[in-house]
Scaffold this motif. Sequence first.
Motif, PDB file in Angstrom:
ATOM      1  N   SER A  82      47.641 -48.244  -8.348  1.00  0.00           N
ATOM      2  CA  SER A  82      48.373 -49.173  -9.006  1.00  0.00           C
ATOM      3  C   SER A  82      48.914 -50.211  -7.893  1.00  0.00           C
ATOM      4  O   SER A  82      49.362 -51.426  -8.210  1.00  0.00           O
ATOM      5  CB  SER A  82      49.242 -49.000  -9.916  1.00  0.00           C
ATOM      6  N   GLU A  83      49.043 -49.743  -6.895  1.00  0.00           N
ATOM      7  CA  GLU A  83      49.679 -50.311  -5.750  1.00  0.00           C
ATOM      8  C   GLU A  83      48.656 -51.050  -4.743  1.00  0.00           C
ATOM      9  O   GLU A  83      48.683 -51.433  -3.685  1.00  0.00           O
ATOM     10  CB  GLU A  83      50.508 -49.594  -4.697  1.00  0.00           C
ATOM     11  N   GLY A  84      47.346 -50.688  -4.909  1.00  0.00           N
ATOM     12  CA  GLY A  84      46.116 -51.294  -4.163  1.00  0.00           C
ATOM     13  C   GLY A  84      45.596 -50.435  -3.404  1.00  0.00           C
ATOM     14  O   GLY A  84      44.896 -50.756  -2.670  1.00  0.00           O
ATOM     15  N   ALA A  85      46.183 -49.307  -3.271  1.00  0.00           N
ATOM     16  CA  ALA A  85      45.652 -48.101  -2.080  1.00  0.00           C
ATOM     17  C   ALA A  85      44.197 -47.450  -2.707  1.00  0.00           C
ATOM     18  O   ALA A  85      44.373 -47.606  -3.950  1.00  0.00           O
ATOM     19  CB  ALA A  85      46.607 -47.197  -1.769  1.00  0.00           C
ATOM     20  N   SER A  86      43.580 -46.938  -1.833  1.00  0.00           N
ATOM     21  CA  SER A  86      42.441 -46.269  -2.389  1.00  0.00           C
ATOM     22  C   SER A  86      42.757 -44.861  -2.364  1.00  0.00           C
ATOM     23  O   SER A  86      43.737 -44.249  -1.533  1.00  0.00           O
ATOM     24  CB  SER A  86      41.200 -46.467  -1.255  1.00  0.00           C
ATOM     25  N   CYS A  87      42.139 -43.981  -3.287  1.00  0.00           N
ATOM     26  CA  CYS A  87      42.359 -42.467  -3.426  1.00  0.00           C
ATOM     27  C   CYS A  87      40.911 -41.988  -3.236  1.00  0.00           C
ATOM     28  O   CYS A  87      39.871 -42.561  -3.821  1.00  0.00           O
ATOM     29  CB  CYS A  87      43.027 -42.312  -4.791  1.00  0.00           C
ATOM     30  N   THR A  88      40.989 -40.619  -2.655  1.00  0.00           N
ATOM     31  CA  THR A  88      39.685 -39.863  -2.633  1.00  0.00           C
ATOM     32  C   THR A  88      39.510 -39.222  -4.083  1.00  0.00           C
ATOM     33  O   THR A  88      40.252 -39.275  -5.074  1.00  0.00           O
ATOM     34  CB  THR A  88      39.789 -38.852  -1.603  1.00  0.00           C
ATOM     35  N   GLY A  89      38.477 -38.596  -4.297  1.00  0.00           N
ATOM     36  CA  GLY A  89      38.408 -37.757  -5.560  1.00  0.00           C
ATOM     37  C   GLY A  89      39.363 -36.557  -5.086  1.00  0.00           C
ATOM     38  O   GLY A  89      39.998 -36.515  -3.993  1.00  0.00           O
ATOM     39  N   ILE A  90      39.208 -35.679  -6.105  1.00  0.00           N
ATOM     40  CA  ILE A  90      40.461 -34.496  -6.298  1.00  0.00           C
ATOM     41  C   ILE A  90      39.452 -33.179  -6.015  1.00  0.00           C
ATOM     42  O   ILE A  90      38.469 -32.795  -6.757  1.00  0.00           O
ATOM     43  CB  ILE A  90      41.355 -34.242  -7.379  1.00  0.00           C
ATOM     44  N   VAL A  91      39.651 -32.515  -4.770  1.00  0.00           N
ATOM     45  CA  VAL A  91      38.774 -31.452  -4.538  1.00  0.00           C
ATOM     46  C   VAL A  91      39.816 -30.229  -4.391  1.00  0.00           C
ATOM     47  O   VAL A  91      40.800 -30.304  -3.964  1.00  0.00           O
ATOM     48  CB  VAL A  91      37.931 -31.736  -2.990  1.00  0.00           C
ATOM     49  N   GLY A  92      38.822 -28.931  -4.342  1.00  0.00           N
ATOM     50  CA  GLY A  92      39.764 -27.965  -4.110  1.00  0.00           C
ATOM     51  C   GLY A  92      39.914 -27.491  -2.652  1.00  0.00           C
ATOM     52  O   GLY A  92      39.157 -28.043  -1.856  1.00  0.00           O
ATOM     53  N   GLN A  93      41.006 -26.931  -2.428  1.00  0.00           N
ATOM     54  CA  GLN A  93      41.480 -26.594  -1.360  1.00  0.00           C
ATOM     55  C   GLN A  93      40.478 -25.905  -0.493  1.00  0.00           C
ATOM     56  O   GLN A  93      40.430 -26.169   0.859  1.00  0.00           O
ATOM     57  CB  GLN A  93      42.953 -25.897  -1.380  1.00  0.00           C
ATOM     58  N   GLY A  94      39.650 -24.922  -1.103  1.00  0.00           N
ATOM     59  CA  GLY A  94      38.907 -24.092  -0.283  1.00  0.00           C
ATOM     60  C   GLY A  94      37.500 -25.016   0.352  1.00  0.00           C
ATOM     61  O   GLY A  94      37.460 -24.912   1.448  1.00  0.00           O
ATOM     62  N   ALA A  95      37.191 -25.832  -0.567  1.00  0.00           N
ATOM     63  CA  ALA A  95      36.202 -26.870  -0.309  1.00  0.00           C
ATOM     64  C   ALA A  95      36.476 -27.615   0.868  1.00  0.00           C
ATOM     65  O   ALA A  95      35.741 -28.087   1.857  1.00  0.00           O
ATOM     66  CB  ALA A  95      35.317 -27.585  -1.374  1.00  0.00           C
ATOM     67  N   PHE A  96      37.740 -28.304   0.707  1.00  0.00           N
ATOM     68  CA  PHE A  96      38.295 -29.115   1.530  1.00  0.00           C
ATOM     69  C   PHE A  96      38.665 -28.522   2.969  1.00  0.00           C
ATOM     70  O   PHE A  96      37.867 -29.114   3.971  1.00  0.00           O
ATOM     71  CB  PHE A  96      39.790 -29.455   1.049  1.00  0.00           C
ATOM     72  N   ALA A 102      51.939 -45.376  -1.409  1.00  0.00           N
ATOM     73  CA  ALA A 102      50.591 -46.297  -1.488  1.00  0.00           C
ATOM     74  C   ALA A 102      51.040 -47.551  -0.996  1.00  0.00           C
ATOM     75  O   ALA A 102      50.259 -48.239  -0.243  1.00  0.00           O
ATOM     76  CB  ALA A 102      50.196 -46.317  -2.983  1.00  0.00           C
ATOM     77  N   GLY A 103      52.150 -48.094  -1.593  1.00  0.00           N
ATOM     78  CA  GLY A 103      52.659 -49.408  -1.077  1.00  0.00           C
ATOM     79  C   GLY A 103      52.688 -49.663   0.299  1.00  0.00           C
ATOM     80  O   GLY A 103      52.377 -50.597   0.868  1.00  0.00           O
ATOM     81  N   ARG A 104      53.423 -48.538   0.915  1.00  0.00           N
ATOM     82  CA  ARG A 104      53.456 -48.722   2.454  1.00  0.00           C
ATOM     83  C   ARG A 104      52.231 -48.543   3.165  1.00  0.00           C
ATOM     84  O   ARG A 104      51.855 -49.462   4.122  1.00  0.00           O
ATOM     85  CB  ARG A 104      54.325 -47.370   2.903  1.00  0.00           C
ATOM     86  N   ILE A 105      51.351 -47.760   2.725  1.00  0.00           N
ATOM     87  CA  ILE A 105      49.877 -47.897   3.373  1.00  0.00           C
ATOM     88  C   ILE A 105      49.133 -49.026   3.346  1.00  0.00           C
ATOM     89  O   ILE A 105      48.565 -49.481   4.102  1.00  0.00           O
ATOM     90  CB  ILE A 105      49.064 -46.600   2.726  1.00  0.00           C
TER      91      ILE A 105
END
Length: 356
Positions: free
Chosen positions: A280-294, A219-222
């Motif tokens: 905590s490093e300031g990056a954005s995260c998506t929600g957590i989705v099932g592999q099938g739906a993804f 996250a910090g690198r991103i």
Amino acid sequence: MTALGRALAARIAADGPIGVDAYMAACLGDPEHGYYRTKSGIGAAGDFTTAPEISQIFGELIGLWLADRWQAAGSPAIFDLVELGPGRGVLMQDALRAAAKTLPAFVGAARLHLVDISAPLRAEQRRRLGRYNPVFCESLAEIRSDAPLFLVANEFFDALPARQFVRRGDAWRERLVGRHDGALRFVDGPAVDFRRQDAPDGAVVETSPVGEAIARDIAGRIVRQGGAALAIDYGTAVSGWGDTLQAVRAHKRANVFDDPGECDLTVHVDFPALAAAARSEGASCTGIVGQGAFLARLGLPVRLGQLVRANPGAGEIVAASRRLLDPGEMGTLFKAMAIGQKSHGLPPGFTDEFEA
Ligand code: SAH
């Protein structure tokens, strides 16, 4: 018992019980006897099978996902393309082939880095990916670069050493590996400063300090350098409790203390904990989705249709896709989550939140 089992038993006899994290780290990563150091256990002939080994579509869609994120970031002229735990190199091979067809400039701008501790798997990675001149390293920390980072990790975080804590009344104790009558077994350690108020008496709660540190590093690198990361693994979308440490050998569950170093050991990935670490490093995260739906949102059915038309009668292509998608197979137990920069918009395959 194996040589590693005897060495661990001697260590415990001399110094006392060790953490579950130390046990996992030794079984998987011991330089001489660790499972991943000595074996290439992936695939039908090995101990376990992973999504890229089941269908080429998996790696192809991830390649297009990475290329899309690169474009969203303004198509940087040079970037680090990193895979954590590339196994036999199949995912990245499929990803680069698919990306090269759609967006050749993505492949031209990529500096490929393969992060792995396994010598036998590295030989396979070199065979499949050598023509992309990969840099081989053993940890993300070794990659010193200020270029944008585009990263994928499939079934990597589940192999990192986890700690376990157990509730005993109002106290929490670390669950340790000790010995009894010459055999290894779980024992309660001293009381520790750990709290998980909603967990019932006797509950086991797992944490992954190493996984969280890697999520913070990514996250910090991103945040500083730009980029995006995709993690897919089996795990939970809500942090809970339960002992998920498991051993697998020849596609069957084994006892976690049987033959240390001879079995794959994993824990379910606590995705909300990884997301919190990344945020905590300031990056954005998506929600957590099932592999099938993804995978379905990325267009798996469309690509499946193309392959079926090109290979009429090849029913295994359809069956393989079902394994990746079906809720009763890998479709919901496996989850996907992405880390990125909010300014680049919601990554493909995810539906709602993308928050720092
Ligand atoms: N991603 C591959 C392989 C998954 S198995 C696939 O989907 O098929 C886990 C991979 O992570 C293996 O390649 C293993 O060697 C690697 N690995 C395990 N622990 C690691 C660690 N601590 N650091 C780097 N690589 C590790």
